[in-house]
Structures are given as C-alpha cells and as structure tokens.
Scaffold this active site. Structure first.
Site, mmCIF file in Angstrom:
data_model
loop_
_atom_site.group_PDB
_atom_site.id
_atom_site.type_symbol
_atom_site.label_atom_id
_atom_site.label_comp_id
_atom_site.label_asym_id
_atom_site.label_seq_id
_atom_site.Cartn_x
_atom_site.Cartn_y
_atom_site.Cartn_z
ATOM 1 N N ASP A 36 39.721 -88.861 92.998
ATOM 2 C CA ASP A 36 39.479 -88.830 91.545
ATOM 3 C C ASP A 36 39.056 -87.439 91.057
ATOM 4 O O ASP A 36 38.719 -87.265 89.884
ATOM 5 C CB ASP A 36 38.419 -89.866 91.156
ATOM 6 C CG ASP A 36 37.065 -89.580 91.798
ATOM 7 O OD1 ASP A 36 36.942 -88.557 92.519
ATOM 8 O OD2 ASP A 36 36.137 -90.364 91.573
ATOM 9 N N ARG A 94 29.273 -63.615 78.325
ATOM 10 C CA ARG A 94 29.709 -63.018 77.054
ATOM 11 C C ARG A 94 29.261 -63.788 75.822
ATOM 12 O O ARG A 94 28.963 -63.202 74.801
ATOM 13 C CB ARG A 94 31.219 -62.796 77.076
ATOM 14 C CG ARG A 94 31.570 -61.570 77.913
ATOM 15 C CD ARG A 94 33.043 -61.357 78.054
ATOM 16 N NE ARG A 94 33.626 -62.288 79.002
ATOM 17 C CZ ARG A 94 34.879 -62.235 79.411
ATOM 18 N NH1 ARG A 94 35.680 -61.306 78.945
ATOM 19 N NH2 ARG A 94 35.350 -63.088 80.280
ATOM 20 N N ASP A 168 35.161 -49.014 74.933
ATOM 21 C CA ASP A 168 34.322 -49.465 73.809
ATOM 22 C C ASP A 168 32.870 -49.051 74.046
ATOM 23 O O ASP A 168 32.513 -48.585 75.130
ATOM 24 C CB ASP A 168 34.435 -50.980 73.611
ATOM 25 C CG ASP A 168 34.155 -51.756 74.887
ATOM 26 O OD1 ASP A 168 33.432 -51.242 75.755
ATOM 27 O OD2 ASP A 168 34.675 -52.874 75.025
ATOM 28 N N LYS A 191 36.480 -50.048 69.927
ATOM 29 C CA LYS A 191 37.398 -51.195 70.070
ATOM 30 C C LYS A 191 37.128 -52.219 68.973
ATOM 31 O O LYS A 191 35.980 -52.443 68.602
ATOM 32 C CB LYS A 191 37.169 -51.834 71.443
ATOM 33 C CG LYS A 191 37.963 -53.097 71.687
ATOM 34 C CD LYS A 191 37.856 -53.546 73.132
ATOM 35 C CE LYS A 191 36.720 -54.512 73.345
ATOM 36 N NZ LYS A 191 36.640 -54.986 74.735
ATOM 37 N N ARG A 193 38.001 -56.215 68.372
ATOM 38 C CA ARG A 193 38.633 -57.419 68.925
ATOM 39 C C ARG A 193 38.704 -58.463 67.821
ATOM 40 O O ARG A 193 37.694 -58.835 67.242
ATOM 41 C CB ARG A 193 37.839 -57.947 70.124
ATOM 42 C CG ARG A 193 38.516 -59.139 70.797
ATOM 43 C CD ARG A 193 37.693 -59.695 71.939
ATOM 44 N NE ARG A 193 37.743 -58.878 73.142
ATOM 45 C CZ ARG A 193 38.735 -58.899 74.031
ATOM 46 N NH1 ARG A 193 39.794 -59.656 73.823
ATOM 47 N NH2 ARG A 193 38.682 -58.143 75.097
ATOM 48 N N ASP A 218 36.164 -50.082 82.978
ATOM 49 C CA ASP A 218 35.597 -51.186 82.194
ATOM 50 C C ASP A 218 34.979 -52.191 83.161
ATOM 51 O O ASP A 218 35.368 -52.260 84.331
ATOM 52 C CB ASP A 218 36.674 -51.852 81.336
ATOM 53 C CG ASP A 218 36.066 -52.530 80.094
ATOM 54 O OD1 ASP A 218 34.829 -52.513 79.952
ATOM 55 O OD2 ASP A 218 36.837 -53.076 79.277
HETATM 56 C C1 R5P Z 1 34.192 -56.701 76.692
HETATM 57 O O1 R5P Z 1 33.241 -56.810 76.029
HETATM 58 C C2 R5P Z 1 34.292 -56.274 78.113
HETATM 59 O O2 R5P Z 1 33.499 -55.165 78.411
HETATM 60 C C3 R5P Z 1 35.730 -56.009 78.449
HETATM 61 O O3 R5P Z 1 36.176 -54.922 77.688
HETATM 62 C C4 R5P Z 1 36.563 -57.211 78.143
HETATM 63 O O4 R5P Z 1 36.030 -58.359 78.750
HETATM 64 C C5 R5P Z 1 37.985 -57.009 78.574
HETATM 65 O O5 R5P Z 1 38.699 -58.146 78.284
HETATM 66 P P1 R5P Z 1 40.281 -58.119 78.166
HETATM 67 O O6 R5P Z 1 40.804 -57.594 79.459
HETATM 68 O O7 R5P Z 1 40.637 -59.553 77.925
HETATM 69 O O8 R5P Z 1 40.609 -57.234 76.999
#
Ligand code: R5P
Length: 469
Positions: A36, A94, A168, A191, A193, A218
């Site tokens: 299950d 996050r 960013d 950046k 988003r 990053d």
């Molecule tokens: C964002 O705040 C993080 O530092 C990364 O820049 C982010 O998680 C990258 O995500 P993705 O590859 O989806 O753009």
C-alpha cells in the site's frame, strides 16, 4: 563504543567517506515499501548504547522524509544513546514565510518534524535568506558546513583567470566568501522571479571583465532557470562561456541539458547531493563537523558545581557581538595578561583547526603561576550562532584554585544595535589541599573575576567603538 553510520539510499558514498574519516562503523538496515506504499524499516546492526548517525541528503524530500523519521525512531527504540542527522542538502528552507494567505511556513514545520526525531543536525550551506540562522528554526544543536573552501580550491585548480558571478543578492554570501579565499574579483547580479520557471537576471557592468572566465556560483540549481538566464546575460555582454557551480545539484528533469544548451562551458557541483556533475568533495569538512558534535556529546555533566553569572547591556547587534565573543582568545584575553588575581602569572591559548568555533573543538590552556605549571583542556559543547556558546573542561585539570568548570554565554537581541550578554560559569574547587583551602574564598573570587572580565571587556569594546563612530 564507536558510532554507527547509516546511509539512506543514495547516500552510501558519502556515508562510506564519513565512516572512514571518523573511524566509525557503517551500519546496515532493511528498508522497503508495503504494497500500500507505507514504509518498513528494520535496523540490522547493533545500536544499543551507541551514537547513530544517519546520512540523508534531502533532495526530493517528500519520498525520503517518512522513511528517514522511521529509521531514526527505529534506532532510538532499539537502544541508541543518540541519533544525529547529516543532511548535506537540507530541504524545505525556501518557504520561510507565508507569501500569500492560506500558505504554510514549511521551513518551521519541517524543522519541527526533524527536530522531534534527531538530537543534532549537520548540513551544508542551508538556504538562509530571511532566516539568518538555522538556530532560529531548528531547536536541536546544528552545525553548518560551508562549501566555500572546497569550491574555492576547485576554482583555483581548474579555472584560468576567474570572475565569480552571483546571480542574485542572496548569492553574495557564497560568492564573496569563495572570491575572498582565492583573491579573485566577483560581481553579484539582480534576479526577478515571477514563477517557478519564469526568471530574469539583469546582467550589467561586466564588460570590463572580458578577459576573465565567468564562474557562476549558486547554492541550489533546481529548474536551472536562474543559471540559464545568467549564462545568457554574460554571453550577451561578450564574456566567455561560463563555468557553472552548484553547491546543491538538485536539478529537475531536463534542467542540466538545458543549462548546457544555453552555453555553460562546464557544469560542476559539490557532492552534497549525489549527481553526475559532482566534482567537489565535502567529505572532509563534514567529517570534521560530525566528529566535533560527537566529541562534544561525550562530555560528562558537572556534579555539585557552584554557579555565577553576570549580565551586561551591549550597544551592538547580536551577530556582531557573537562574532566578537566567539573569538575565544579575545573573550578570555584577561588570562593572557599578567594580573594580581593570577598572582603575576598568565596562561596562553592553543587552538585546533576549528579555532574553538565548532562543537567538539578543543582548546588547550597552559601557563605558569607561582612557578607552577598549570594546564587545562576545554571542549566546545554548544555553539548556536548568534545565541549561545558553552565550553567545558575535559579530563583532569591542573589548576590552582578551580577544578572542573563549564562556562558559556548567551546573547539576547533587544534592538537593532542593542543586546544583552550573559556570561556564566559552573565550577568546582580544585582537588587537593590547596583547592580545599582556596575553595572557601579564592575559588569564588577567581570565578567571578573571570566572568566579570569577559562580560565587561566585551561591553567596553563596543562602548568605545560607538564613541569613536
Ligand atoms: C534562490 O533563491 C536560490 O538561491 C537559487 O537561485 C534557486 O533555488 C535556483 O533555482 P532554479 O534553478 O529553479 O532557478
């Protein structure tokens, strides 16, 4: 008893490296799913009376969390003295607030679940943005291993004339740290988003670096949209095809291919998340962190100790104050000066590689008072930036008036530039005749003097700094 390391599926390589580095046993367990879909775990190794360390990087966390929590429960129910988690990638960092009505602050909730099942946590560069410190959400002791050192070494050995690029503002913390270690320039971009895959990165003022190799760094690469837009931007500005480095190679399906197609010359990552781009090993710093925490857990509590504490108001932000008093030689600087309380003698400090800045770090204090050789070994037991730190004597002490002790400080932020610092000591008089005589008057006097000097010296430093500003 040596600790047992358990690797959740996909974490075997890291667990092998940690076990080898720490001299720990690699344990075994069975894990499977019932028809299950429920998880079944059973520990096969002997864990009674032993510290258990579970290694589980939390990329794709939803499928891992339930079996992970069950495995920790199994270790406890079967007699482990403690269970720690090494999650080189810590998920759910996050969503640190409710951006829209109806959402959940998942950072806090997941931290509660993990905190309820584990005694401590070690991770690599968690995604800290509005939350400045892991201790703000994790109630259990935690240790953050920075990837910057290993990334800097890799760049130094593999990239000609690097220019570090952070996509960013949040990446400034990693990029500046890495650049500083190898003395290379860095730029940080802006950046925006708008959605999971809808990202734009504004690349400006990079033309002057045309002779350099751009290295994009990053913390997380997931959809890779952030990296892809940055790659496009630097190429449009006439720079060379960049090298892309991820601390956590989370990579959604197809993302790596898209990043390569966008023009990345090379894509590499740390092994915090196992991935085919792994080129930078974090096993060594992770081993140090785990050994430190386990070392600190072996310290026995002080029985029958006396207590003294002193609280002072400090005109500084909690972070700046913590930075200052975290420097052990500075905090205990009065011990290195000749003074009446030390009867003209002085002590000097010797540090291990962690410099007293990690749980388990060992500090050796030695010197001469009244012609006698004195020495003591201290071990850092708790360090939660920027809230508290404690350290404690380890083994037999060779001191004149004081025996074993535990010292520490706590910081309460009371304003943007105002904190309360509480320094404390729990102590026992030295053993032997001298200790018994001194114990009546000299030992409390000495303990108070140490605590007051630590608190007052820190206060004076920030008051002077404010006056000069
Ligand atoms: C964002 O705040 C993080 O530092 C990364 O820049 C982010 O998680 C990258 O995500 P993705 O590859 O989806 O753009």
């Amino acid at each position: 008893m040596i600790p047992v390391l358990l690797a959740m599926p996909g974490n075997e390589r890291m667990a092998d490296a940690l076990a080898a580095g720490m001299g720990a046993e690699r344990g075994h367990f069975e894990i499977r799913h019932f028809p299950d879909g429920e998880s079944y775990v059973r520990i096969e190794s002997e864990v009674v009376g032993r510290e258990v360390v579970i290694v589980c990087s939390l990329d794709r966390p939803d499928e891992k969390l339930v079996p992970l929590l069950l495995l920790s429960g199994a270790a406890r129910e079967n007699g482990a003295t403690g269970v720690g988690l090494v999650a080189p990638y810590l998920a759910y960092m996050r969503q640190d607030r409710r951006f829209k009505p109806g959402e959940v602050t998942s950072v806090k909730l997941v931290a509660k679940w993990i905190g309820a099942q584990f005694d401590w946590l070690v991770t690599v560069d968690p995604h800290l943005h509005r939350i400045k410190n892991l201790a703000e959400v994790y109630a259990i002791p935690s240790c953050v291993v920075p990837a910057a050192g290993a990334i800097a070494e890799w760049i130094r050995d593999n990239v000609r004339q690097p220019l570090l690029v952070g996509p960013d503002e949040e990446s400034l913390q990693w990029v500046a740290d890495v650049a500083g270690r190898i003395n290379v320039p860095h730029v940080v971009l802006t950046k925006t988003r708008r959605g999971d895959r809808d990202v734009s990165v504004s690349v400006r003022q990079v033309e002057r670096w045309r002779g350099h190799t751009p290295v994009l760094v990053d913390d997380i690469v997931s959809t890779a949209r952030t990296m892809i837009e940055t790659v496009r931007g630097v190429l449009e500005c006439g720079l060379a095809n960049p090298v892309c480095i991820a601390v956590h190679a989370v990579f959604a399906p197809g993302a790596l291919e898209e990043l390569r197609e966008a023009g990345a010359a090379q894509v590499v990552s740390s092994d915090a998340v196992e991935h085919l781009t792994n080129a930078i090993s974090l096993a060594e710093p992770l081993t140090g962190a785990v050994s430190g925490i386990l070392g600190a857990r072996r310290v026995t509590p002080l029985a029958g100790a006396r207590h003294y504490e002193k609280e002072v108001d400090i005109p500084a932000a909690a972070g700046a104050l913590f930075d200052h008093v975290d420097d052990h030689a500075r905090l205990a600087g009065h011990m290195e000066e000749s003074s009446a309380l030390m009867m003209g003698g002085r002590m000097t400090y010797q540090f291990d590689a962690a410099q007293g800045r990690a749980p388990g770090s060992v500090i050796r204090v030695a010197g001469r008072v009244l012609g006698l050789e004195l020495s003591v070994e201290e071990v850092v037991t708790v360090r939660e930036v920027p809230r508290r730190k404690t350290w404690q004597t380890r083994g037999a002490t060779r001191l004149l008036v004081i025996g074993a002790y535990r010292m520490g400080f706590e910081i309460d932020a009371v304003g943007r530039d105002a904190s309360k610092l509480r320094v404390f000591i729990d102590y026992t008089p030295a053993a032997g005749l001298m200790g018994r005589i001194a114990g009546i008057l000299l030992t409390p006097l000495y303990a108070r003097w140490c605590v007051r000097r630590m608190a007052e010296d820190a206060r004076r430093r920030f008051v002077d700094q404010r006056r000069q500003a």
